[in-house]
Structures are given as C-alpha cells and as structure tokens.
Design a protein around this motif. Sequence first.
Motif, PDB file in Angstrom:
ATOM      1  N   CYS A  16       0.840  -1.116  -0.106  1.00  0.00           N
ATOM      2  CA  CYS A  16       0.030  -0.126  -0.131  1.00  0.00           C
ATOM      3  C   CYS A  16       0.858   1.345   0.087  1.00  0.00           C
ATOM      4  N   TYR A  17       1.851   1.313   0.812  1.00  0.00           N
ATOM      5  CA  TYR A  17       2.824   2.405   0.967  1.00  0.00           C
ATOM      6  C   TYR A  17       3.574   2.884  -0.410  1.00  0.00           C
ATOM      7  N   ARG A  18       3.931   1.608  -1.078  1.00  0.00           N
ATOM      8  CA  ARG A  18       4.810   1.753  -2.416  1.00  0.00           C
ATOM      9  C   ARG A  18       3.739   2.368  -3.166  1.00  0.00           C
ATOM     10  N   GLU A  21       3.130   5.932  -2.567  1.00  0.00           N
ATOM     11  CA  GLU A  21       4.558   6.587  -2.906  1.00  0.00           C
ATOM     12  C   GLU A  21       4.331   7.023  -4.472  1.00  0.00           C
ATOM     13  N   ARG A  22       4.331   5.869  -5.078  1.00  0.00           N
ATOM     14  CA  ARG A  22       4.329   5.728  -6.692  1.00  0.00           C
ATOM     15  C   ARG A  22       3.212   7.084  -7.372  1.00  0.00           C
ATOM     16  N   TRP A  23       2.025   6.987  -6.632  1.00  0.00           N
ATOM     17  CA  TRP A  23       0.945   7.683  -6.815  1.00  0.00           C
ATOM     18  C   TRP A  23       1.146   9.238  -6.932  1.00  0.00           C
ATOM     19  N   LEU A  24       1.726   9.358  -5.527  1.00  0.00           N
ATOM     20  CA  LEU A  24       2.247  10.907  -5.384  1.00  0.00           C
ATOM     21  C   LEU A  24       3.239  11.237  -6.280  1.00  0.00           C
ATOM     22  N   LYS A  28       2.951  14.582  -8.698  1.00  0.00           N
ATOM     23  CA  LYS A  28       3.770  15.732  -9.005  1.00  0.00           C
ATOM     24  C   LYS A  28       4.092  15.821 -10.378  1.00  0.00           C
ATOM     25  N   LYS A  29       4.505  14.759 -10.993  1.00  0.00           N
ATOM     26  CA  LYS A  29       4.926  14.814 -12.487  1.00  0.00           C
ATOM     27  C   LYS A  29       3.971  15.432 -13.201  1.00  0.00           C
TER      28      LYS A  29
END
Length: 55
Positions: A16-18, A21-24, A28-29
């Motif tokens: 879930c954390y991974r 983090e990928r979504w965030l 940002k991109k």
Amino acid sequence: MRHTEYGYVSPTENHCYRDLERWLADKKKRERRAKKHGVFKLHKGSDDHAKGKTL
C-alpha cells in the motif's frame, strides 16, 4: 515484517505504501507538466475568441 522508511510493516502495508508513493510521484509529475504547458493560466492573452465574434 519488513523494515521500511516507515518502520516495520507487514507485506500488505508495504504494498500500500509503495502504491501511494508511486501515485504521489506521478501526481507531482503531472502537475509539473501541466504547469509547464500552461494549463493553469486563466488569461492566455489575445487568444480570446469571444472578443472577435459578432452577432
């Protein structure tokens, strides 16, 4: 249990954390890219087509 930057977490929590983090990072991109291409500009200058139209 796995040791991550959040401490010791279960494999499910790590997944879930991974994903978060990928979504965030992707968010940002996307925001950076949109800002670069002028998506958030309200007034683009002389591109207003409503001024040139007559009824």
